[in-house]
Design an enzyme around this catalytic site. Structure first.
Site, PDB file in Angstrom:
ATOM      1  N   ARG A 125       0.896  -1.172   0.048  1.00 52.90           N
ATOM      2  CA  ARG A 125       0.075   0.038   0.033  1.00 52.90           C
ATOM      3  C   ARG A 125       0.999   1.251   0.054  1.00 52.90           C
ATOM      4  NH1 ARG A 125      -3.096  -2.877   3.599  1.00 52.90           N
ATOM      5  NH2 ARG A 125      -4.674  -4.177   2.536  1.00 52.90           N
ATOM      6  N   LYS A 147       1.524  10.614 -12.279  1.00 58.29           N
ATOM      7  CA  LYS A 147       0.640   9.652 -12.860  1.00 58.29           C
ATOM      8  C   LYS A 147       1.468   8.398 -13.090  1.00 58.29           C
ATOM      9  CE  LYS A 147      -3.059  11.923 -15.424  1.00 58.29           C
ATOM     10  NZ  LYS A 147      -3.375  12.212 -16.793  1.00 58.29           N
ATOM     11  N   GLU A 189       6.539  15.638 -27.132  1.00 55.85           N
ATOM     12  CA  GLU A 189       5.945  16.310 -25.949  1.00 55.85           C
ATOM     13  C   GLU A 189       6.336  17.547 -25.400  1.00 55.85           C
ATOM     14  OE1 GLU A 189       3.407  14.763 -24.220  1.00 55.85           O
ATOM     15  OE2 GLU A 189       3.537  12.531 -24.376  1.00 55.85           O
ATOM     16  N   LYS A 231       4.797  21.699 -17.045  1.00 59.14           N
ATOM     17  CA  LYS A 231       4.101  20.570 -16.506  1.00 59.14           C
ATOM     18  C   LYS A 231       4.118  20.952 -15.015  1.00 59.14           C
ATOM     19  CE  LYS A 231       3.227  15.749 -16.437  1.00 59.14           C
ATOM     20  NZ  LYS A 231       3.425  14.454 -17.051  1.00 59.14           N
ATOM     21  N   GLU A 241      -6.462  16.056 -12.143  1.00 55.94           N
ATOM     22  CA  GLU A 241      -7.062  16.086 -13.705  1.00 55.94           C
ATOM     23  C   GLU A 241      -8.656  16.506 -13.442  1.00 55.94           C
ATOM     24  OE1 GLU A 241      -5.240  13.753 -16.488  1.00 55.94           O
ATOM     25  OE2 GLU A 241      -6.988  13.648 -17.756  1.00 55.94           O
ATOM     26  N   ARG A 245      -5.578  20.234 -15.840  1.00 54.00           N
ATOM     27  CA  ARG A 245      -4.635  19.228 -16.311  1.00 54.00           C
ATOM     28  C   ARG A 245      -4.858  18.386 -17.487  1.00 54.00           C
ATOM     29  NH1 ARG A 245      -1.249  15.013 -12.366  1.00 54.00           N
ATOM     30  NH2 ARG A 245       0.006  14.043 -14.017  1.00 54.00           N
ATOM     31  N   ASN A 249      -3.127  16.768 -22.080  1.00 53.35           N
ATOM     32  CA  ASN A 249      -3.412  15.394 -23.076  1.00 53.35           C
ATOM     33  C   ASN A 249      -3.760  16.019 -24.614  1.00 53.35           C
ATOM     34  OD1 ASN A 249      -3.641  13.494 -21.106  1.00 53.35           O
ATOM     35  ND2 ASN A 249      -5.609  14.312 -20.550  1.00 53.35           N
ATOM     36  N   HIS A 252      -3.212  13.668 -27.521  1.00 49.64           N
ATOM     37  CA  HIS A 252      -3.397  12.173 -27.098  1.00 49.64           C
ATOM     38  C   HIS A 252      -4.547  11.449 -27.298  1.00 49.64           C
ATOM     39  CE1 HIS A 252       0.091  13.689 -24.828  1.00 49.64           C
ATOM     40  NE2 HIS A 252       0.216  12.394 -24.342  1.00 49.64           N
ATOM     41  N   HIS A 256      -3.315   7.978 -28.271  1.00 53.49           N
ATOM     42  CA  HIS A 256      -3.588   6.716 -27.851  1.00 53.49           C
ATOM     43  C   HIS A 256      -4.319   5.782 -28.431  1.00 53.49           C
ATOM     44  CE1 HIS A 256      -3.563   8.480 -23.342  1.00 53.49           C
ATOM     45  NE2 HIS A 256      -2.158   8.220 -23.993  1.00 53.49           N
ATOM     46  N   HIS A 269       5.764   6.472 -28.229  1.00 49.63           N
ATOM     47  CA  HIS A 269       4.421   7.167 -27.688  1.00 49.63           C
ATOM     48  C   HIS A 269       4.497   8.569 -28.209  1.00 49.63           C
ATOM     49  CE1 HIS A 269       1.338   8.898 -25.187  1.00 49.63           C
ATOM     50  NE2 HIS A 269       2.262   9.773 -24.570  1.00 49.63           N
TER      51      HIS A 269
END
Lengths: 366, 366
Positions: A125, A147, A189, A231, A241, A245, A249, A252, A256, A269
């Protein structure tokens, strides 16, 4: 030791720094001591066989002979970013006796960082971890912001946590062994960061494309520092997000979709995001982005050098994009560009608009 | 509708309630509306085939004909509490179009609750979920407190997150279909709560053992409410188990070892904890727990009816306990009882002391 820049990252739940400079890697143990103190801690480095073959000697050089970290290997490639690989790593940690006081070190590109960060988030955890990104994409983007996660067959990053590293150590010297395609992928990016938030960064990349592609240190360091600053600024305002935020993307949604349809093997990517940004620019052009800006952005993207696209139809891309997790409550959130340096999130982009933009942006026929 | 008790649970990161009473299940949609509002949300219930066969009609009775949740099935049993099962559920969510606004409902025992809570924690980096516990153990213990997770081959709950439900709905009517062994298993966790924190609860269980075992509603409801009150009180002071919360692990060091060595198939969790508490009492007796208390506790444990133990050696149990995650920084943390109603965490219990306590507590020979 050359000059080290310290870039602060502060969010609602965490505060840490990126240390950025050339040939920092050998000083890693000193930085670990600064953060985690003198009490002996067990370190576990997660890395790829390729990176470890190239850089283990430098990585280990600063550790005492009996004080080095245990090494866990994760094969390179987005298709290893899955729960099964994570479970194997967790089992290795358990077998080696890792406990709640152990510390993970992600030493690699975006996949290594995402998987290791997620492993740190959920092993017992939650363990502390640090990021030592070895690709430009990881240095400018994925190592910062908290993330972490893995992919499902159904889509990218569908499983994950928000879990921030305690330190990001970005050594530009490590980039020397990077293939040119990886440099280009990272620059896409950074270009995105400039497009959505900082016209000056966009123009810097535009002006220094050639120097950046041949990894001229000073230009590259400036781009990394500015990308991370942007960022950090966005993430500090909206860690989870809920709104702002989402602009990260940009490009993206379709990026994606391209990755999913090519099973994460066709393009890097950053390259998929490069193509995805072309689509987002075309969609934005129909919604108020001036033509002069749109054309200028497309030229800047193409100047970085997009690899050719695998054979895909616009319709399949649209369907793949429909399952993207940026849909909330059944609504598709799309990041559109208002002008260079400013983006906004809209939820009224129709399937037809997206389809047309895919066709134009990817230069597909009707 | 019979009387409903509202038990508040407040921690550093969350505030929610357990609603406790008889035959609450049919009112679930109304409670969902109270929490999540009128805006239509997609609900996904994760349950076991056995529970769903018994209770789906009541569960669905309050939903509009077209507004019921989608159903995901997880087979019963601790050996399904693994990442592979979680990935299958996540893939089903993705295929069904679950998004960040979707809500999960854990409808089952501890395994269903732990897996569903963890799924909610990590699907798209976090969904809301609620707990509808159907076993006594889940109602008195595991549905409250925010611990979620799955097992590794190397040990129990080694992978997980802290993620609190938005509501816990504990319907004592659902317990009517519970096998007697499951009732007993839950009562062991309540006995533990009394032992570590509240002498009155211990004495209540001691006095009402027979009524509780035959599920007399009023006694059972009192025990559930008191157990949850104690757990909430402990968790509110130490959500992340930095200190005090460890006392909830009383009996669990050896309990987990028994479960691991029997591959989670031999005994129910609560039964293994029952045996583990016998060991912890013997260890505590050597460190100051008065003999009168120790003997009285052993009688209370035995009165609940422990099933016979699989064939295990003390040495193997000791080795299995050494890998327990309650070790931090290489130190074993052990929960010892000072007297009935008060526990403390020590880190100096030697292997030899634990070995002797295992032999005495489990009635194993030398």
């Amino acid at each position: 030791m050359s000059r080290v820049r310290t870039l602060p990252i502060q969010t609602a739940s965490a505060a840490y720094s990126m240390l950025l400079g050339e040939d920092l890697l050998a000083d890693l143990p000193q930085h670990l001591g600064d953060i985690f103190g003198e009490r002996p801690r067990r370190y576990f480095v997660v890395t790829s066989p390729e990176i470890w073959a190239l850089w283990s000697e430098v990585f280990l050089s600063g550790f005492a002979a009996d004080g080095g970290p245990a090494v866990l290997l994760l094969p390179a490639g987005e298709h290893h970013k899955r729960l099964a690989a994570l479970e194997r790593l967790a089992q290795q940690l358990a077998t080696a006796g890792a406990d709640r006081g152990s510390i993970l070190i992600a030493f690699g590109g975006g996949v290594i960082g995402d998987v290791t960060g997620f492993l740190a988030a959920i092993y017992m955890r939650g363990l502390d971890f640090i990021q030592v990104p070895t690709t430009l994409l990881a240095q400018v983007d994925s190592s910062v912001g908290g993330k972490t996660g893995v992919n499902l067959a159904a889509g990218k990053n569908l499983i994950g946590s928000f879990h921030h590293p305690r330190l990001v150590l970005a050594d530009t010297g490590v980039l020397r062994t990077l293939p040119p395609a990886e440099v280009r992928a990272g620059l896409f990016e950074s270009l995105k960061a400039g497009l959505i938030y900082d016209r000056a960064l966009f123009e810097f990349i535009e002006r220094h494309t050639e120097a950046l592609l041949r990894q001229e240190t000073e230009s590259l360091t400036h781009v990394i520092a500015e990308s991370v600053r942007i960022k950090a600024c966005v993430v500090s305002q909206d860690e989870r997000e809920a709104g702002l935020r989402m602009i990260l993307n940009f490009g993206h949604t379709v990026g994606h979709a391209i990755e999913a349809l090519t099973h994460y093997r066709g393009l890097l990517h950053g390259e998929a995001v490069g193509w995805g940004m072309r689509v987002a620019v075309e969609a934005s052009r129909k919604r108020g982005l001036p033509d002069t800006d749109a054309d200028r952005i497309l030229r800047a993207i193409d100047a970085l050098g997009l690899p050719s696209l695998p054979r895909l139809t616009a319709r399949r891309l649209l369907n793949a994009a429909a399952g993207d997790k940026k849909r909330i409550g059944g609504i598709r959130h799309f990041v559109q560009l208002d002008r260079i340096g400013q983006a906004s999130v809209v939820n009224d982009l129709s399937d037809d608009e997206l389809l047309q933009a895919i066709r134009r942006g990817l230069k597909l026929g009707q």
